[in-house]
Design an enzyme around this catalytic site. Sequence first.
Site, PDB file in Angstrom:
ATOM      1  N   VAL B  15     -27.609 -31.022 -10.313  1.00 51.63           N
ATOM      2  CA  VAL B  15     -26.226 -31.076 -10.786  1.00 51.63           C
ATOM      3  C   VAL B  15     -25.679 -29.653 -10.926  1.00 51.63           C
ATOM      4  CG1 VAL B  15     -24.690 -31.801 -12.636  1.00 51.63           C
ATOM      5  CG2 VAL B  15     -26.625 -33.264 -11.986  1.00 51.63           C
ATOM      6  N   ARG B  40     -38.342 -20.090 -16.530  1.00 52.36           N
ATOM      7  CA  ARG B  40     -38.859 -20.045 -15.147  1.00 52.36           C
ATOM      8  C   ARG B  40     -37.870 -19.403 -14.174  1.00 52.36           C
ATOM      9  NH1 ARG B  40     -40.171 -25.010 -17.105  1.00 52.36           N
ATOM     10  NH2 ARG B  40     -38.251 -26.006 -16.393  1.00 52.36           N
ATOM     11  N   CYS B 130     -24.391 -41.202 -14.109  1.00 48.38           N
ATOM     12  CA  CYS B 130     -23.778 -41.173 -12.776  1.00 48.38           C
ATOM     13  C   CYS B 130     -23.467 -42.565 -12.230  1.00 48.38           C
ATOM     14  CB  CYS B 130     -24.662 -40.405 -11.794  1.00 48.38           C
ATOM     15  SG  CYS B 130     -26.409 -40.834 -11.835  1.00 48.38           S
ATOM     16  N   HIS B 259     -23.959 -42.759  -4.915  1.00 49.56           N
ATOM     17  CA  HIS B 259     -24.316 -44.084  -5.429  1.00 49.56           C
ATOM     18  C   HIS B 259     -23.296 -45.110  -4.936  1.00 49.56           C
ATOM     19  CE1 HIS B 259     -27.250 -42.208  -7.841  1.00 49.56           C
ATOM     20  NE2 HIS B 259     -26.746 -42.335  -9.050  1.00 49.56           N
TER      21      HIS B 259
HETATM   22  N1  NAP Z   1     -28.660 -35.956 -10.538  1.00 54.41           N
HETATM   23  C1  NAP Z   1     -27.684 -36.764 -10.942  1.00 54.41           C
HETATM   24  O1  NAP Z   1     -27.062 -37.524 -10.146  1.00 54.41           O
HETATM   25  C2  NAP Z   1     -27.333 -36.864 -12.376  1.00 54.41           C
HETATM   26  C3  NAP Z   1     -26.269 -37.675 -12.676  1.00 54.41           C
HETATM   27  C4  NAP Z   1     -25.929 -37.864 -13.982  1.00 54.41           C
HETATM   28  C5  NAP Z   1     -26.624 -37.225 -14.962  1.00 54.41           C
HETATM   29  N2  NAP Z   1     -27.638 -36.390 -14.667  1.00 54.41           N
HETATM   30  C6  NAP Z   1     -28.238 -35.693 -15.785  1.00 54.41           C
HETATM   31  O2  NAP Z   1     -27.965 -34.303 -15.624  1.00 54.41           O
HETATM   32  C7  NAP Z   1     -29.018 -33.556 -16.165  1.00 54.41           C
HETATM   33  C8  NAP Z   1     -29.552 -32.605 -15.089  1.00 54.41           C
HETATM   34  O3  NAP Z   1     -30.024 -33.403 -14.014  1.00 54.41           O
HETATM   35  P1  NAP Z   1     -30.430 -32.799 -12.597  1.00 54.41           P
HETATM   36  O4  NAP Z   1     -30.462 -33.958 -11.697  1.00 54.41           O
HETATM   37  O5  NAP Z   1     -29.577 -31.642 -12.229  1.00 54.41           O
HETATM   38  O6  NAP Z   1     -31.939 -32.313 -12.890  1.00 54.41           O
HETATM   39  P2  NAP Z   1     -32.804 -31.186 -12.151  1.00 54.41           P
HETATM   40  O7  NAP Z   1     -32.388 -31.040 -10.744  1.00 54.41           O
HETATM   41  O8  NAP Z   1     -34.210 -31.503 -12.458  1.00 54.41           O
HETATM   42  O9  NAP Z   1     -32.399 -29.856 -12.920  1.00 54.41           O
HETATM   43  C9  NAP Z   1     -32.723 -29.620 -14.281  1.00 54.41           C
HETATM   44  C10 NAP Z   1     -32.082 -28.324 -14.797  1.00 54.41           C
HETATM   45  O10 NAP Z   1     -32.417 -28.165 -16.175  1.00 54.41           O
HETATM   46  C11 NAP Z   1     -33.042 -26.900 -16.341  1.00 54.41           C
HETATM   47  N3  NAP Z   1     -34.042 -26.963 -17.391  1.00 54.41           N
HETATM   48  C12 NAP Z   1     -35.138 -27.745 -17.460  1.00 54.41           C
HETATM   49  N4  NAP Z   1     -35.842 -27.489 -18.581  1.00 54.41           N
HETATM   50  C13 NAP Z   1     -35.189 -26.495 -19.218  1.00 54.41           C
HETATM   51  C14 NAP Z   1     -35.424 -25.795 -20.427  1.00 54.41           C
HETATM   52  N5  NAP Z   1     -36.471 -26.052 -21.218  1.00 54.41           N
HETATM   53  N6  NAP Z   1     -34.525 -24.852 -20.791  1.00 54.41           N
HETATM   54  C15 NAP Z   1     -33.477 -24.574 -20.034  1.00 54.41           C
HETATM   55  N7  NAP Z   1     -33.183 -25.204 -18.870  1.00 54.41           N
HETATM   56  C16 NAP Z   1     -34.047 -26.176 -18.474  1.00 54.41           C
HETATM   57  C17 NAP Z   1     -33.669 -26.580 -15.024  1.00 54.41           C
HETATM   58  O11 NAP Z   1     -33.897 -25.195 -14.930  1.00 54.41           O
HETATM   59  P3  NAP Z   1     -35.141 -24.625 -14.053  1.00 54.41           P
HETATM   60  O12 NAP Z   1     -34.720 -24.698 -12.609  1.00 54.41           O
HETATM   61  O13 NAP Z   1     -35.264 -23.233 -14.564  1.00 54.41           O
HETATM   62  O14 NAP Z   1     -36.315 -25.500 -14.392  1.00 54.41           O
HETATM   63  C18 NAP Z   1     -32.586 -27.087 -14.068  1.00 54.41           C
HETATM   64  O15 NAP Z   1     -31.552 -26.135 -13.984  1.00 54.41           O
HETATM   65  C19 NAP Z   1     -30.014 -34.585 -16.694  1.00 54.41           C
HETATM   66  O16 NAP Z   1     -29.719 -34.854 -18.046  1.00 54.41           O
HETATM   67  C20 NAP Z   1     -29.728 -35.808 -15.879  1.00 54.41           C
HETATM   68  O17 NAP Z   1     -30.126 -36.989 -16.523  1.00 54.41           O
HETATM   69  C21 NAP Z   1     -28.012 -36.186 -13.378  1.00 54.41           C
END
Ligand code: NAP
Lengths: 352, 352
Positions: B15, B40, B130, B259
Amino acid sequence: MSRPNLALIGATGAVGTVMRDIVSTRDDIWGEIRLVASPRSAGKTLKVRGEDVVVQALAPEVFDGIDIAIFDVPDEVAAEWVPVAAARGAIAIDKSGTFRMEPDVPLVVPEVNPQDARQRPRGIISTPNCTTLSMMAAMGALHAVYGLKELVVASYQAVSGAGVAGPARLYDEVEALAGDRSVGQTAGDVRKVLANKLSDDSPFPAPIAFNVVPWAGSYKDGGWASEEVKLRNESRKILGIPDLKVSATCVRVPVVTTHSLAVHARFERDVTVADAHRVLEAAPTVVLMDDPANGVYPTPLDVVGNDPTYVGRIRQAFDFPNTLDLFVCGDNLRKGAALNAAEIAELVAREL
Amino acid sequence: MSRPNLALIGATGAVGTVMRDIVSTRDDIWGEIRLVASPRSAGKTLKVRGEDVVVQALAPEVFDGIDIAIFDVPDEVAAEWVPVAAARGAIAIDKSGTFRMEPDVPLVVPEVNPQDARQRPRGIISTPNCTTLSMMAAMGALHAVYGLKELVVASYQAVSGAGVAGPARLYDEVEALAGDRSVGQTAGDVRKVLANKLSDDSPFPAPIAFNVVPWAGSYKDGGWASEEVKLRNESRKILGIPDLKVSATCVRVPVVTTHSLAVHARFERDVTVADAHRVLEAAPTVVLMDDPANGVYPTPLDVVGNDPTYVGRIRQAFDFPNTLDLFVCGDNLRKGAALNAAEIAELVAREL
Ligand SMILES: NC(=O)c1ccc[n+]([C@@H]2O[C@H](COP(=O)([O-])OP(=O)(O)OC[C@H]3O[C@@H](n4cnc5c(N)ncnc54)[C@H](OP(=O)(O)O)[C@@H]3O)[C@@H](O)[C@H]2O)c1
Ligand SMILES: NC(=O)c1ccc[n+]([C@@H]2O[C@H](COP(=O)([O-])OP(=O)(O)OC[C@H]3O[C@@H](n4cnc5c(N)ncnc54)[C@H](OP(=O)(O)O)[C@@H]3O)[C@@H](O)[C@H]2O)c1
């Protein structure tokens, strides 16, 4: 009588291939098994019951001496030839859409309405479309106890539902796209790659790899796709509920074989998840895979090649009375097509 | 006031990456844009607004001087850090599931309930999951005119909804399977190939290539998946219909991004297909693609990368009064996540 003779019309097709496998592995009650297809395939040798059989071109004479003819051919071929088989004295079991809704042709799912197979004034028995069939064993069992009133269905239909050309196209598209780890991230990018690498001769109206396509069949009034209308009309006829309320949205997905359905089903009587489990566990052709807390639910890749109807994700609706939400998977080439036809043939053969 | 300063927390994620793209291409109303992720990623350089920005590790000080902080991080990270941002005076816009259903946190879709963004006693605004978001612009527009009563939804959810690990796994599986034109034809065959070629470290509970998986999220009472419960609760809150009846089945499909939802929607008032077309054509963030007789309907591959909600396959239900069946596609990383958060941030920034 002596062993009945069986003809398989469309023996070279997607359904016909599974048909040959099924009659080769089930109890062998047949005398001759004759294989028939188009003139294009005449003279080819195909296996059935472990033996080589030469394919014959479809012609009136192929029905001579045949007791039961199973048709797995396109609608227009069935329209012409099913009546020929019946006129020559064979009982015709037809997989096409041509005769299913005719009042004097029974539409049979052996677990649900076997008795209907006896009333066949035209010598024709139809077998339902694969999407409807994929849920019928399960929904028939629940209906028998709780009385079905309404169905809202969304399908996840496999490409082999479109015949042998379906999997061929999916494999082609996957091969053309594999290795490029950016595909599917900008609008039209997959279309461009496919236009460069493949002919645009696809059985699907849009790319099917990395995609889902909300269309199955031909255009019907009101914006409906024929598959959605069939699901409504055929469910009503098989279950014997002329006023069953049905809405369906049919969607093709990049799965080779096995249709899945998300079903929202309202019953006359209250039904709990435990009730549904009990009824479905007792249904001989249904397999219950419903323990999501432990990751147990059916997926197409775990179901493909098997005969039963698999049911999981059974939930009591929060907001709708007497209503279950569930997820059903069935192999569209087996129970969805060849198996159901074979079961009808065996049912009829026992009473010849 | 001077230009507000923005912090993007989770700027390296699925995201977050789209978030950087979106703030770089929309009208630039921001002062500083600070990029934050886990330790990281600290020290990495990422682009935003065409400039290189060094990623900072999440810590209380990253919120110093920040007016609005958008969180795109896992739930447990949001639970800890969103209140820190708010306590330090930033308005926190949170994409996680942590705060959405709290009564003193608004859940906002700018087309539907922009006014709710003003009531934020805790300094937190949540943005929906989403799946819910993918249909909200369309359902909100129809609700405003016809009054929504019931929703039965089946989803076709893209793998990027599971974060960056989702597409990586789908591409890996496709590469491992491509070229074998027999995969998907016998139960467990794909599992075997994947077990030989890939680690079993997948974000999905079953193979996702050549498959559909009827599970999204964590286990909830009654056999529900958390995503299905969210879709019900969040739809009620956003639309302001506390007694909206909702049943959903959430299914993951081998699509990278976007989706799709098959929606069966019952309204208080009678609504025809022509009515729905008129309302949706007038909705600024909805694109109507509904001419199935000419092959026009949305598919994920035609929608991905675009901002609007695409709607097609609108049909008046045969058997249910005041009811439409329709098919909706929305990019889960744009409107489904980053875009909605950016729109909320702009809405709030205008009133700072
Ligand atoms: N993907 C979707 O379609 C979608 C839709 C709706 C909601 N969401 C929600 O949006 C959020 C992010 O999802 P995503 O899909 O983008 O996940 P993702 O690709 O796994 O990315 C996670 C992000 O969070 C960071 N992060 C993880 N642990 C952390 C920590 N301890 N401190 C600071 N930053 C941390 C990661 O940084 P690093 O790279 O440094 O690990 C990365 O930037 C989640 O809550 C998810 O449920 C996602
Ligand atoms: N696939 C499914 O899941 C499924 C499910 C339910 C119902 N159906 C129905 O089952 C029928 C067969 O489908 P399929 O998927 O097996 O199609 P397919 O793979 O395209 O096979 C078609 C078969 O029909 C034969 N055929 C075509 N034209 C013919 C002609 N003029 N005379 C004689 N034979 C002819 C073909 O023979 P050649 O090889 O010689 O051309 C082939 O054996 C259709 O009515 C279809 O709608 C299919």
